[in-house]
Motif scaffolding. Structure first.
Motif, PDB file in Angstrom:
ATOM      1  N   UNK A 104      35.466  46.216  40.324  1.00 15.97           N
ATOM      2  CA  UNK A 104      34.091  46.699  40.768  1.00 15.97           C
ATOM      3  C   UNK A 104      33.157  46.291  40.265  1.00 15.97           C
ATOM      4  N   UNK A 105      31.651  46.812  40.707  1.00 14.54           N
ATOM      5  CA  UNK A 105      30.579  45.774  40.359  1.00 14.54           C
ATOM      6  C   UNK A 105      29.921  47.323  39.283  1.00 14.54           C
ATOM      7  N   UNK A 106      29.137  45.946  38.770  1.00 11.64           N
ATOM      8  CA  UNK A 106      28.305  46.464  37.460  1.00 11.64           C
ATOM      9  C   UNK A 106      27.077  47.532  38.096  1.00 11.64           C
ATOM     10  N   UNK A 107      26.376  47.652  37.539  1.00 14.43           N
ATOM     11  CA  UNK A 107      25.296  48.391  37.557  1.00 14.43           C
ATOM     12  C   UNK A 107      23.690  48.000  38.395  1.00 14.43           C
ATOM     13  N   UNK A 126      21.139  44.672  37.706  1.00 13.44           N
ATOM     14  CA  UNK A 126      20.711  43.823  38.198  1.00 13.44           C
ATOM     15  C   UNK A 126      21.020  42.607  38.655  1.00 13.44           C
ATOM     16  N   UNK A 127      21.073  42.492  39.826  1.00 15.37           N
ATOM     17  CA  UNK A 127      22.175  41.434  40.522  1.00 15.37           C
ATOM     18  C   UNK A 127      21.348  39.940  39.783  1.00 15.37           C
ATOM     19  N   UNK A 179      34.715  44.372  35.641  1.00 17.93           N
ATOM     20  CA  UNK A 179      33.324  44.409  36.948  1.00 17.93           C
ATOM     21  C   UNK A 179      33.204  43.489  36.534  1.00 17.93           C
ATOM     22  N   UNK A 180      31.903  42.702  37.839  1.00 15.88           N
ATOM     23  CA  UNK A 180      31.688  41.759  38.333  1.00 15.88           C
ATOM     24  C   UNK A 180      30.213  42.122  38.903  1.00 15.88           C
ATOM     25  N   UNK A 181      29.272  41.172  38.570  1.00 13.23           N
ATOM     26  CA  UNK A 181      27.780  41.324  39.339  1.00 13.23           C
ATOM     27  C   UNK A 181      27.910  41.520  41.177  1.00 13.23           C
TER      28      UNK A 181
END
Length: 390
Positions: free
Chosen positions: A160-163, A165-166, A268-270
Motif C-alpha cells: 500500500x502507499x504511505x500517508x 507527503x509525496x 508501504x511505498x510513497x
C-alpha cells in the motif's frame, strides 16, 4: 444498447462480488514466534535510490526475525546509492551484500538485477522489495512463519502507499498549501486504485486463478526459481519480474502460490508525485500483458476495460436520449456498489480507513483511467529510472 450495457454491468457486479467473497475466504495468517525458520535472502534491486534506501535498510535492522541476509543489486546508479550502501556495510546487524551491476544494455534491467542477486543468495527463500519501500518489524517473520506453516512455493504480500507527503517534483509556481492539498488528493486516489489491484490479485489466488501480484512484496523458494529457469522466456519484457514469474510457478505447482494475509507483512511505498511518473509506471506494468501465456489475465483485463466503458456510454446515451435515466442509474449502481463493498474490505485490512471516503471520487475518474491506460498499453515504449525501454 441499454440491454448490452446492463448485461455487462451485471456480469461486472457478479465478478466483483466473487472477488469480495474470495478475499473474505482467505484466512488471516498468524505471525507466530520463529527463530529456527528458513534462511531468507532479501533482494533489493535499486537504481538511484540514495535518498530512500537508508530508510529501508534501517527498517530491516529492526526485524523480529533475524535469519536473513540482504542483497542490494545496484543497477548502475548515477547518484550516490553505491556510496550510501558502502557506508552502511559494517553498521547493520545483518549481513549486507552490495552487488554492483555493469551498465550493460538490457531490455529488462530489474529482472537482471534480481537474477544476479539470486545467483549469490544463500537463503532458501528469496524475498524481494524495492529501494523506495518501507517495512514493519514483523515483515520478514510474517513470511518465515507462513512458510513454516504452509510450505507454498511462492508467497505474495500486501502493498500500500504511505500517508506522508509525496516526493518532490512539483513546479515552483505551486504554493506549499496547494502542493500539500494536491498531494493528499492524488495520494488518496492512488491508494484506493492500488488497493483494487492488491485485493484482486489476492482474491484470484484464493480462487485458484492467479492473475496479479507485486514485486515490492514477493517471496519464493530459490530452488523453484531455478526449476522454472528463472526469467527465461519472459526476459524480453521489461516488466513482469513479479506476475510473469508467478504464472510460471503456478503452472508448475498448481495451488503453490498463496497470499500472506497478515498486516505484519504489509509493505508501504510513497505514491507518485506527478501524473507523468504515474503514467509511465502504469504503462510499464501494462507492457507485460502481451507476454501472458494464459488467457485468463488478458480476458480479465479486457472485461474490466469494457465494464468501465459501460457507465460512460450509459451517461452519454442518457444525455442523448437513447437510454432512459433509471437504466443509466442502474448501470452505474451495478458497478459502484459492489466495488465499494470490495474496496472497503481491502482498505480496512491495509489500515487505510481514511481512504474509504475517497472510493466514490476514485470511482468517478476510474472509468476514464482504465480507458486511457487500456489504449496506452497498445503503444510500445516507456521511461523507467531515466531509461527508455520497450
Amino acid at each position: 444498447m441499454s440491454t448490452i450495457l446492463l448485461i455487462i454491468s451485471a456480469l461486472y457486479a457478479l465478478m466483483t462480488l466473487i472477488l469480495w467473497w474470495g478475499w473474505r475466504r482467505i484466512p488471516y495468517a498468524q505471525t507466530t514466534p520463529t527463530t529456527d525458520g528458513p534462511l531468507i535472502s532479501v533482494v533489493i534491486p535499486v537504481r538511484n535510490e540514495a535518498d530512500n534506501l537508508p530508510h529501508l535498510l534501517a527498517d530491516l535492522a529492526r526485524q523480529t526475525y533475524t535469519r536473513f541476509e540482504v542483497i542490494v543489486a545496484d543497477d548502475s546508479s548515477t547518484d550516490t546509492t553505491v556510496a550510501v550502501v558502502q557506508a552502511l556495510l559494517n553498521d547493520l546487524p545483518y549481513t549486507l551484500h552490495l552487488l554492483p551491476l555493469p551498465n550493460e544494455k538490457t531490455g529488462a534491467p530489474k529482472k537482471r538485477a534480481i537474477a544476479e542477486s539470486i545467483r549469490i543468495a544463500q537463503g532458501e527463500l528469496i524475498l524481494t522489495t524495492d529501494g523506495d519501500c518501507r517495512v514493519g518489524p514483523d515483515w520478514v517473520r510474517s513470511f518465515a512463519a507462513y512458510y513454516r506453516q504452509h510450505h507454498p512455493r511462492m508467497m505474495t504480500g500486501p502493498v500500500t502507499f504511505t500517508d506522508s507527503s509525496m516526493k518532490p517534483g512539483w513546479t515552483d509556481d505551486i504554493s506549499p498549501n496547494e502542493r500539500s492539498s494536491a498531494n493528499r488528493v492524488f495520494g488518496q486516489l492512488q491508494t484506493v486504485e492500488f488497493s483494487s489491484l492488491i485485493g484482486s490479485g489476492a482474491a484470484t489466488l484464493a480462487l485458484n486463478n492467479p492473475t496479479m501480484c507485486n514485486g515490492a512484496n514477493l517471496c519464493y523458494e530459490k530452488r523453484v526459481f531455478e526449476e522454472v529457469n528463472g526469467f527465461a522466456g519472459i526476459d524480453h519484457v521489461a516488466s513482469g519480474d513479479d506476475e510473469l514469474l508467478m504464472h510460471k510457478i503456478a503452472r508448475r505447482y498448481p495451488g503453490g502460490v498463496q497470499f500472506v494475509k497478515n498486516r505484519g507483512a504489509i509493505v508501504q511505498t510513497a505514491p507518485h508525485s506527478s501524473w507523468a511518473a504515474f503514467y509511465q509506471q502504469r504503462k510499464r506494468w501494462a507492457s507485460k500483458w502481451r507476454a501472458y501465456e494464459s488467457w485468463h489475465p488478458s480476458a480479465l483485463a479486457v472485461f474490466v476495460f469494457v465494464s468501465n466503458a459501460a457507465p460512460v456510454l450509459a451517461v452519454l446515451g442518457g444525455t442523448a436520449g437513447a437510454i432512459v435515466w433509471p437504466t443509466v442509474l442502474l448501470i452505474i449502481g451495478l458497478k459502484t456498489i459492489p466495488e465499494f463493498i470490495f474496496l472497503r474490505a481491502i482498505l480496512r485490512f491495509l489500515q487505510k480507513p481514511q481512504a474509504v471516503w475517497w472510493i466514490p471520487a476514485t470511482q468517478l475518474v476510474y472509468p476514464f483511467y482504465v480507458l486511457l491506460f487500456g489504449l496506452a498499453a497498445q503503444q510500445k515504449g516507456f521511461t523507467w529510472k531515466g531509461r527508455s525501454l520497450k
